[in-house]
Design an enzyme around this catalytic site. Structure first.
Site, PDB file in Angstrom:
ATOM      1  N   ASP A 170       0.802  -1.307  -0.124  1.00 59.01           N
ATOM      2  CA  ASP A 170       0.153   0.153  -0.063  1.00 59.01           C
ATOM      3  C   ASP A 170       0.920   1.324  -0.083  1.00 59.01           C
ATOM      4  O   ASP A 170       1.949   1.257   0.742  1.00 59.01           O
ATOM      5  CB  ASP A 170      -0.815   0.023   1.139  1.00 59.01           C
ATOM      6  CG  ASP A 170      -2.241   1.081   0.911  1.00 59.01           C
ATOM      7  OD1 ASP A 170      -3.276   0.482   0.875  1.00 59.01           O
ATOM      8  OD2 ASP A 170      -1.785   2.095   0.825  1.00 59.01           O
ATOM      9  N   ILE A 171       0.490   2.215  -0.714  1.00 55.84           N
ATOM     10  CA  ILE A 171       1.166   3.249  -0.949  1.00 55.84           C
ATOM     11  C   ILE A 171       1.266   4.445   0.453  1.00 55.84           C
ATOM     12  O   ILE A 171       2.118   5.132   0.580  1.00 55.84           O
ATOM     13  CB  ILE A 171       0.931   4.239  -2.065  1.00 55.84           C
ATOM     14  CG1 ILE A 171       1.893   5.096  -2.759  1.00 55.84           C
ATOM     15  CG2 ILE A 171      -0.344   5.004  -2.001  1.00 55.84           C
ATOM     16  CD1 ILE A 171       1.588   5.434  -4.424  1.00 55.84           C
ATOM     17  N   GLY A 216     -15.144   3.525   3.504  1.00 51.67           N
ATOM     18  CA  GLY A 216     -13.824   3.909   3.233  1.00 51.67           C
ATOM     19  C   GLY A 216     -13.299   3.514   2.122  1.00 51.67           C
ATOM     20  O   GLY A 216     -12.222   3.484   1.796  1.00 51.67           O
ATOM     21  N   GLN A 217     -14.269   2.641   1.128  1.00 49.92           N
ATOM     22  CA  GLN A 217     -13.486   2.194  -0.079  1.00 49.92           C
ATOM     23  C   GLN A 217     -13.382   3.477  -1.160  1.00 49.92           C
ATOM     24  O   GLN A 217     -14.324   4.158  -1.265  1.00 49.92           O
ATOM     25  CB  GLN A 217     -14.581   1.194  -0.783  1.00 49.92           C
ATOM     26  CG  GLN A 217     -13.816   0.568  -1.881  1.00 49.92           C
ATOM     27  CD  GLN A 217     -14.745  -0.738  -2.687  1.00 49.92           C
ATOM     28  OE1 GLN A 217     -15.873  -0.685  -2.155  1.00 49.92           O
ATOM     29  NE2 GLN A 217     -14.199  -0.921  -3.640  1.00 49.92           N
ATOM     30  N   SER A 218     -12.244   3.378  -1.689  1.00 46.61           N
ATOM     31  CA  SER A 218     -11.743   4.440  -2.391  1.00 46.61           C
ATOM     32  C   SER A 218     -11.237   4.184  -3.590  1.00 46.61           C
ATOM     33  O   SER A 218     -11.209   4.910  -4.726  1.00 46.61           O
ATOM     34  CB  SER A 218     -10.629   5.447  -1.753  1.00 46.61           C
ATOM     35  OG  SER A 218      -9.536   4.667  -1.412  1.00 46.61           O
ATOM     36  N   HIS A 258      -6.861  -5.721   1.983  1.00 45.75           N
ATOM     37  CA  HIS A 258      -5.853  -5.148   2.706  1.00 45.75           C
ATOM     38  C   HIS A 258      -5.370  -6.233   3.801  1.00 45.75           C
ATOM     39  O   HIS A 258      -6.171  -6.832   4.476  1.00 45.75           O
ATOM     40  CB  HIS A 258      -6.399  -3.927   3.734  1.00 45.75           C
ATOM     41  CG  HIS A 258      -6.998  -2.946   3.017  1.00 45.75           C
ATOM     42  ND1 HIS A 258      -6.060  -1.847   3.011  1.00 45.75           N
ATOM     43  CD2 HIS A 258      -8.080  -2.359   2.419  1.00 45.75           C
ATOM     44  CE1 HIS A 258      -6.742  -0.782   2.341  1.00 45.75           C
ATOM     45  NE2 HIS A 258      -7.892  -1.432   1.826  1.00 45.75           N
ATOM     46  N   HIS A 279     -10.004  -5.308  -3.541  1.00 50.44           N
ATOM     47  CA  HIS A 279      -8.666  -5.515  -2.659  1.00 50.44           C
ATOM     48  C   HIS A 279      -8.830  -5.704  -1.363  1.00 50.44           C
ATOM     49  O   HIS A 279      -9.709  -5.346  -0.546  1.00 50.44           O
ATOM     50  CB  HIS A 279      -7.923  -4.176  -2.962  1.00 50.44           C
ATOM     51  CG  HIS A 279      -8.534  -2.935  -2.603  1.00 50.44           C
ATOM     52  ND1 HIS A 279      -9.390  -2.195  -3.197  1.00 50.44           N
ATOM     53  CD2 HIS A 279      -8.519  -2.241  -1.480  1.00 50.44           C
ATOM     54  CE1 HIS A 279      -9.593  -1.265  -2.549  1.00 50.44           C
ATOM     55  NE2 HIS A 279      -9.272  -1.295  -1.372  1.00 50.44           N
ATOM     56  N   ASN A 335     -12.790  -3.304   2.148  1.00 49.98           N
ATOM     57  CA  ASN A 335     -13.666  -1.988   2.581  1.00 49.98           C
ATOM     58  C   ASN A 335     -14.721  -2.242   1.301  1.00 49.98           C
ATOM     59  O   ASN A 335     -14.188  -2.560   0.045  1.00 49.98           O
ATOM     60  CB  ASN A 335     -13.056  -0.721   2.373  1.00 49.98           C
ATOM     61  CG  ASN A 335     -12.369  -0.452   3.845  1.00 49.98           C
ATOM     62  OD1 ASN A 335     -12.715  -0.950   4.684  1.00 49.98           O
ATOM     63  ND2 ASN A 335     -11.180   0.056   3.651  1.00 49.98           N
TER      64      ASN A 335
HETATM   65  P1  AMP Z   1      -9.733   1.417   0.038  1.00 47.64           P
HETATM   66  O1  AMP Z   1      -9.572   2.765   0.727  1.00 47.64           O
HETATM   67  O2  AMP Z   1     -10.053   0.593   0.940  1.00 47.64           O
HETATM   68  O3  AMP Z   1     -10.486   1.453  -1.176  1.00 47.64           O
HETATM   69  O4  AMP Z   1      -8.060   1.364  -0.059  1.00 47.64           O
HETATM   70  C1  AMP Z   1      -7.384   1.722  -1.487  1.00 47.64           C
HETATM   71  C2  AMP Z   1      -5.998   1.831  -0.856  1.00 47.64           C
HETATM   72  O5  AMP Z   1      -5.232   1.883  -2.059  1.00 47.64           O
HETATM   73  C3  AMP Z   1      -5.548   2.705   0.061  1.00 47.64           C
HETATM   74  O6  AMP Z   1      -5.085   2.136   1.281  1.00 47.64           O
HETATM   75  C4  AMP Z   1      -4.315   3.543  -0.477  1.00 47.64           C
HETATM   76  O7  AMP Z   1      -3.365   3.973   0.074  1.00 47.64           O
HETATM   77  C5  AMP Z   1      -3.996   2.435  -1.741  1.00 47.64           C
HETATM   78  N1  AMP Z   1      -3.351   2.890  -3.043  1.00 47.64           N
HETATM   79  C6  AMP Z   1      -3.967   4.128  -3.805  1.00 47.64           C
HETATM   80  N2  AMP Z   1      -3.237   4.111  -4.707  1.00 47.64           N
HETATM   81  C7  AMP Z   1      -2.207   3.259  -4.683  1.00 47.64           C
HETATM   82  C8  AMP Z   1      -1.000   3.114  -5.361  1.00 47.64           C
HETATM   83  N3  AMP Z   1      -0.843   3.636  -6.600  1.00 47.64           N
HETATM   84  N4  AMP Z   1      -0.281   2.026  -4.990  1.00 47.64           N
HETATM   85  C9  AMP Z   1      -0.675   1.342  -4.024  1.00 47.64           C
HETATM   86  N5  AMP Z   1      -1.378   1.507  -3.160  1.00 47.64           N
HETATM   87  C10 AMP Z   1      -2.463   2.516  -3.404  1.00 47.64           C
END
Ligand code: AMP
Length: 113
Positions: A30-31, A92-94, A101, A99, A86
């Site tokens: 995760d970034i 909190g899904q973005s 975690h 995916h 999420n």
């Molecule tokens: P969620 O909020 O559950 O949808 O998780 C999305 C996750 O993706 C977050 O924890 C972000 O930090 C992670 N994320 C977003 N862009 C990247 C990326 N380019 N490489 C790795 N992780 C990422």
């Protein structure tokens, strides 16, 4: 999907620190890590969230969980880890490519905030 960030990581168009790969899934750091171990495990195939994936292909959903557990073991936290999917923007899904975690390496409280 051309406009999906995680599909672009699968395609190698966006860089990521990949820690494991199978025929079905890839795992990358995760970034914005929330724990010493914070890896995302995703299916190569695009599904919006875990509910959509489980409905479309329960076998792949199971392999995703098995691969997530293998990642935890490979990261040295196989005895104590948290898996989070999420599902929905309200929780909190973005990124709308399912995916998992994989979180570990520090204590976690329950219930989550
Ligand atoms: P969620 O909020 O559950 O949808 O998780 C999305 C996750 O993706 C977050 O924890 C972000 O930090 C992670 N994320 C977003 N862009 C990247 C990326 N380019 N490489 C790795 N992780 C990422």
């Amino acid at each position: 999907m051309a406009d999906c960030l995680f599909c672009r990581i699968v395609a190698g168009e966006v860089p990521a620190t990949i820690v494991a790969e199978t025929a079905d899934t890839i795992a990358f750091r995760d970034i914005n890590p929330q724990a010493p171990v914070h890896v995302l495990v995703i299916p190569r195939e695009h599904h919006t969230d875990i509910a959509a994936l489980a409905a479309a292909d329960p076998g792949l959903a199971g392999r995703l969980c098995a691969d997530a557990a293998a990642v935890a073991k490979g990261e040295g936290v196989g005895g104590a880890f948290r898996l989070v999917f999420n599902t929905g923007a309200e929780v909190g899904q973005s990124v709308f490519h399912v995916h998992c975690h994989v979180l570990g390496g520090r204590p976690f409280t329950w219930p989550p905030g």
